[in-house]
Scaffold this motif. Structure first.
Motif, PDB file in Angstrom:
ATOM      1  N   UNK A  74       0.560  -0.876   0.181  1.00 58.34           N
ATOM      2  CA  UNK A  74       0.176  -0.023  -0.245  1.00 58.34           C
ATOM      3  C   UNK A  74       1.082   1.577   0.229  1.00 58.34           C
ATOM      4  N   UNK A  75       1.839   1.284   0.622  1.00 57.51           N
ATOM      5  CA  UNK A  75       2.890   2.583   1.080  1.00 57.51           C
ATOM      6  C   UNK A  75       3.238   2.844  -0.561  1.00 57.51           C
ATOM      7  N   UNK A  76       3.872   1.198  -0.673  1.00 58.26           N
ATOM      8  CA  UNK A  76       4.642   1.539  -2.320  1.00 58.26           C
ATOM      9  C   UNK A  76       4.185   2.123  -3.580  1.00 58.26           C
ATOM     10  N   UNK A 114      -1.689  -1.080  -8.448  1.00 57.92           N
ATOM     11  CA  UNK A 114      -2.157  -0.895  -7.484  1.00 57.92           C
ATOM     12  C   UNK A 114      -2.235   0.983  -7.704  1.00 57.92           C
ATOM     13  N   UNK A 115      -0.832   1.018  -7.950  1.00 60.54           N
ATOM     14  CA  UNK A 115      -0.536   3.105  -7.659  1.00 60.54           C
ATOM     15  C   UNK A 115      -1.267   3.820  -8.720  1.00 60.54           C
ATOM     16  N   UNK A 116      -2.247   2.757  -9.568  1.00 58.65           N
ATOM     17  CA  UNK A 116      -2.741   3.610 -10.788  1.00 58.65           C
ATOM     18  C   UNK A 116      -3.961   4.615  -9.856  1.00 58.65           C
ATOM     19  N   UNK A 117      -4.825   3.469  -9.777  1.00 55.96           N
ATOM     20  CA  UNK A 117      -5.984   3.751  -8.315  1.00 55.96           C
ATOM     21  C   UNK A 117      -5.422   5.432  -7.292  1.00 55.96           C
ATOM     22  N   UNK A 118      -4.458   5.606  -7.109  1.00 55.65           N
ATOM     23  CA  UNK A 118      -4.174   6.581  -6.359  1.00 55.65           C
ATOM     24  C   UNK A 118      -3.701   7.820  -6.904  1.00 55.65           C
ATOM     25  N   UNK A 119      -3.303   7.488  -7.575  1.00 54.51           N
ATOM     26  CA  UNK A 119      -2.720   8.395  -9.435  1.00 54.51           C
ATOM     27  C   UNK A 119      -4.691   9.276  -9.525  1.00 54.51           C
ATOM     28  N   UNK A 146       0.153  -8.804 -14.816  1.00 55.64           N
ATOM     29  CA  UNK A 146       1.351  -7.976 -14.633  1.00 55.64           C
ATOM     30  C   UNK A 146       2.165  -8.614 -13.528  1.00 55.64           C
ATOM     31  N   UNK A 147       1.125  -8.905 -12.307  1.00 58.74           N
ATOM     32  CA  UNK A 147       2.328  -9.647 -10.982  1.00 58.74           C
ATOM     33  C   UNK A 147       2.358 -11.022 -11.461  1.00 58.74           C
ATOM     34  N   UNK A 148       1.466 -11.300 -12.402  1.00 57.98           N
ATOM     35  CA  UNK A 148       2.269 -13.333 -13.108  1.00 57.98           C
ATOM     36  C   UNK A 148       3.622 -12.454 -13.610  1.00 57.98           C
ATOM     37  N   UNK A 149       3.970 -11.631 -14.963  1.00 54.81           N
ATOM     38  CA  UNK A 149       4.608 -11.237 -15.738  1.00 54.81           C
ATOM     39  C   UNK A 149       5.879 -11.113 -14.910  1.00 54.81           C
ATOM     40  N   UNK A 150       6.002 -10.590 -13.672  1.00 56.01           N
ATOM     41  CA  UNK A 150       7.003 -10.613 -12.743  1.00 56.01           C
ATOM     42  C   UNK A 150       7.646 -11.579 -12.231  1.00 56.01           C
ATOM     43  N   UNK A 151       6.678 -12.361 -11.214  1.00 61.54           N
ATOM     44  CA  UNK A 151       7.348 -13.502 -11.148  1.00 61.54           C
ATOM     45  C   UNK A 151       7.683 -14.504 -11.624  1.00 61.54           C
ATOM     46  N   UNK A 185       5.429  -8.368  -4.596  1.00 63.02           N
ATOM     47  CA  UNK A 185       5.344  -7.337  -3.808  1.00 63.02           C
ATOM     48  C   UNK A 185       5.608  -5.548  -4.712  1.00 63.02           C
ATOM     49  N   UNK A 186       6.580  -6.087  -5.724  1.00 62.51           N
ATOM     50  CA  UNK A 186       6.554  -4.703  -7.052  1.00 62.51           C
ATOM     51  C   UNK A 186       5.459  -4.943  -7.544  1.00 62.51           C
ATOM     52  N   UNK A 187       5.306  -6.010  -7.788  1.00 57.01           N
ATOM     53  CA  UNK A 187       3.880  -6.504  -9.420  1.00 57.01           C
ATOM     54  C   UNK A 187       2.982  -5.463  -8.755  1.00 57.01           C
TER      55      UNK A 187
END
Length: 274
Positions: A91-93, A154-159, A131-136, A147-149
């Protein structure tokens, strides 16, 4: 994985209310269990005792054991800590760059806003779990890509929440009046923008943590997330499913803990209508 549809731009939720108090109380209890549990329960969650396989709840095993004789109490405590920790860090990231970029886009406009909107659209075009699966795929079973995926999805939601709300605020006549009177951007941000977007971001943060908990559990359950013997709640359910007829409680315990974690976050995010 989108949660933006739950947020209302017209009027942020306010007040404490029974739902929010219940959610906060539930999360405090679960956070205490996750934080203090691994300390006061001096049992290695990975220690096996095949002689006590699927032991029922008793004085020796307060919540029973799994099919390898591992303490369910110790594994649940470590699993709760893992879920809480990953959800909070995710969430913080996601929130920090999302909010800052949203403020930048609303404040600067022009090419800065167009570029950020294009980047957000590209991210939204790719499903979050994909996106998460691609990084995993580059490092399966590790914390970093998971964590990165999740943070990138999720950052787009906050943006989007921050940009849309801030643009609406900055277009109001009293903001223009404040600028004409010589008040700087810092004053406008702290006195007019943050008090409005703050409750919205807090609500979205709770939804983001709940999304992260469910995503981590789901990915571990389908064997592409964290791998055994890591005490992760989703993988614990899958490991114990073949023994449901013999020990149904052991299967239901991690599922119930996931339910309570998500329920607490959802209740905390509800609030009351002003």
């Amino acid at each position: 994985m989108s949660t933006i549809d739950h947020i209302s731009f017209a009027q942020p939720r306010s007040g404490i209310g029974a739902a929010r108090l219940t959610g906060a109380g539930l999360l405090i209890l679960l956070a205490g269990f996750a934080t203090i549990g691994p300390v006061v329960i001096p049992v290695d969650p990975s220690a096996q005792d095949l002689g006590a396989s699927l032991a029922p709840i008793s004085g020796d095993h307060l919540l029973g054991t799994d099919h390898y004789g591992r303490s369910m109490l110790a594994r649940l405590a470590h699993g709760a800590r893992l879920s809480f920790g990953m959800a909070f860090l995710t969430m913080l990231a996601a929130a920090m760059p999302g909010v800052l970029l949203g403020l930048l886009a609303a404040w600067r406009g022009g090419w800065a806003e167009k570029g950020l909107e294009l980047m957000a659209t590209v991210v939204l075009a790719l499903p979050g779990l994909m996106l998460v699966l691609l990084l995993l795929a580059f490092s399966p079973g590790n914390y970093g890509p998971l964590f990165l995926g999740l943070a990138l999805s999720l950052w787009v939601e906050f943006y989007r929440v921050t940009r849309a709300t801030t643009k609406t605020i900055l277009s109001q006549p009293h903001i223009e009046a404040a600028r004409m009177l010589g008040f700087g951007s810092r004053y406008i941000l702290t006195h007019y923008v943050l008090p409005v977007i703050g409750p919205m971001i807090a609500t979205l943060a709770a939804f983001a943590m709940a999304t992260a908990i469910v995503a981590v559990s789901t990915l571990s359950a389908i064997s592409v997330g964290l791998q055994p013997p890591t005490p992760e709640l989703g993988s614990m359910i899958v490991e114990l499913l073949p023994y449901f007829a013999e020990a149904p409680v052991q299967v239901l315990l991690p599922a119930g803990l996931i339910f309570l974690l998500v329920l607490g976050l959802q209740l905390l995010a509800q609030g009351e209508r002003a």
